[in-house]
Scaffold this motif. Structure first.
Motif, mmCIF file in Angstrom:
data_model
loop_
_atom_site.group_PDB
_atom_site.id
_atom_site.type_symbol
_atom_site.label_atom_id
_atom_site.label_comp_id
_atom_site.label_asym_id
_atom_site.label_seq_id
_atom_site.Cartn_x
_atom_site.Cartn_y
_atom_site.Cartn_z
ATOM 1 N N ASP A 199 -3.981 41.298 18.512
ATOM 2 C CA ASP A 199 -4.457 40.962 17.086
ATOM 3 C C ASP A 199 -5.365 39.781 17.413
ATOM 4 O O ASP A 199 -4.923 38.878 18.197
ATOM 5 C CB ASP A 199 -3.698 40.964 16.080
ATOM 6 N N ARG A 200 -6.674 39.753 16.572
ATOM 7 C CA ARG A 200 -7.542 38.643 16.900
ATOM 8 C C ARG A 200 -7.182 37.907 15.679
ATOM 9 O O ARG A 200 -7.287 38.541 14.437
ATOM 10 C CB ARG A 200 -8.945 39.147 16.950
ATOM 11 N N LEU A 201 -7.130 36.749 15.545
ATOM 12 C CA LEU A 201 -7.076 35.818 14.388
ATOM 13 C C LEU A 201 -8.556 35.503 13.958
ATOM 14 O O LEU A 201 -9.535 35.243 14.892
ATOM 15 C CB LEU A 201 -6.091 34.452 14.784
ATOM 16 N N PRO A 202 -8.819 35.072 12.489
ATOM 17 C CA PRO A 202 -10.034 34.624 12.280
ATOM 18 C C PRO A 202 -10.393 33.387 12.873
ATOM 19 O O PRO A 202 -9.437 32.797 13.346
ATOM 20 C CB PRO A 202 -9.791 34.298 10.795
ATOM 21 N N SER A 203 -11.555 33.202 12.811
ATOM 22 C CA SER A 203 -12.123 31.876 13.696
ATOM 23 C C SER A 203 -11.609 30.690 13.074
ATOM 24 O O SER A 203 -11.039 30.558 11.829
ATOM 25 C CB SER A 203 -13.551 31.756 13.438
ATOM 26 N N GLN A 204 -11.681 29.590 13.736
ATOM 27 C CA GLN A 204 -10.862 28.488 13.098
ATOM 28 C C GLN A 204 -11.476 27.877 11.684
ATOM 29 O O GLN A 204 -11.060 27.351 10.720
ATOM 30 C CB GLN A 204 -10.832 27.172 14.197
ATOM 31 N N ARG A 205 -12.861 27.780 11.918
ATOM 32 C CA ARG A 205 -13.765 27.461 10.595
ATOM 33 C C ARG A 205 -13.367 28.578 9.344
ATOM 34 O O ARG A 205 -13.243 27.937 8.419
ATOM 35 C CB ARG A 205 -15.195 27.541 11.031
ATOM 36 N N VAL A 206 -13.344 29.579 9.563
ATOM 37 C CA VAL A 206 -12.836 30.477 8.523
ATOM 38 C C VAL A 206 -11.638 30.062 7.976
ATOM 39 O O VAL A 206 -11.302 30.214 6.805
ATOM 40 C CB VAL A 206 -12.843 31.864 9.148
ATOM 41 N N THR A 250 -9.216 33.704 19.321
ATOM 42 C CA THR A 250 -7.895 33.629 19.306
ATOM 43 C C THR A 250 -7.188 34.873 19.222
ATOM 44 O O THR A 250 -7.163 35.551 18.284
ATOM 45 C CB THR A 250 -7.226 32.544 18.338
ATOM 46 N N VAL A 251 -6.413 35.118 20.291
ATOM 47 C CA VAL A 251 -5.735 36.577 20.536
ATOM 48 C C VAL A 251 -4.308 36.461 20.310
ATOM 49 O O VAL A 251 -3.765 35.415 21.211
ATOM 50 C CB VAL A 251 -6.144 37.292 21.538
ATOM 51 N N VAL A 252 -3.550 37.229 19.650
ATOM 52 C CA VAL A 252 -2.024 36.986 19.500
ATOM 53 C C VAL A 252 -1.419 37.556 20.850
ATOM 54 O O VAL A 252 -1.753 38.669 21.082
ATOM 55 C CB VAL A 252 -1.533 37.827 18.343
ATOM 56 N N LEU A 253 -0.587 36.853 21.398
ATOM 57 C CA LEU A 253 0.035 37.293 22.571
ATOM 58 C C LEU A 253 1.467 37.853 22.236
ATOM 59 O O LEU A 253 1.901 38.965 22.706
ATOM 60 C CB LEU A 253 0.542 36.240 23.640
#
Length: 84
Positions: free
Chosen positions: A37-44, A77-80
């Motif tokens: 899964d991809r997390l939103p950008s740090q700014r978002v 950023t991707v969840v491991l």
């Protein structure tokens, strides 16, 4: 990630960056976040959570240090997964 992951930090105590780390860890354990899964950008994330982007950046560095996530220039950023 098809949906936007925005945690509810009200249930966590302590510094905001630790709350973000705890939310990532909890959501991985409960299955809300899965490997890949991809997390939103740090700014978002910072905008939605009402935090400074540096606070979210610190949290993401900590999740990476713990092996929960990995930063990728093209994918974000991707969840491991837990303990990966």
């Amino acid at each position: 990630m098809n949906r936007c992951w925005i945690p509810d930090l009200h249930q966590y105590e302590g510094p905001a960056y630790r709350a973000v780390v705890a939310a990532v860890e909890t959501d991985i354990v409960t299955g809300r976040l899965r490997p890949g899964d991809r997390l939103p950008s740090q700014r978002v994330l910072a905008d939605f959570l009402g935090l400074n982007v540096n606070t979210v950046n610190r949290a993401m560095r900590e999740t990476a240090r713990r092996g929960l996530t990995a930063a990728n220039t093209r994918k974000g950023t991707v969840v491991l997964g837990p303990g990966t």
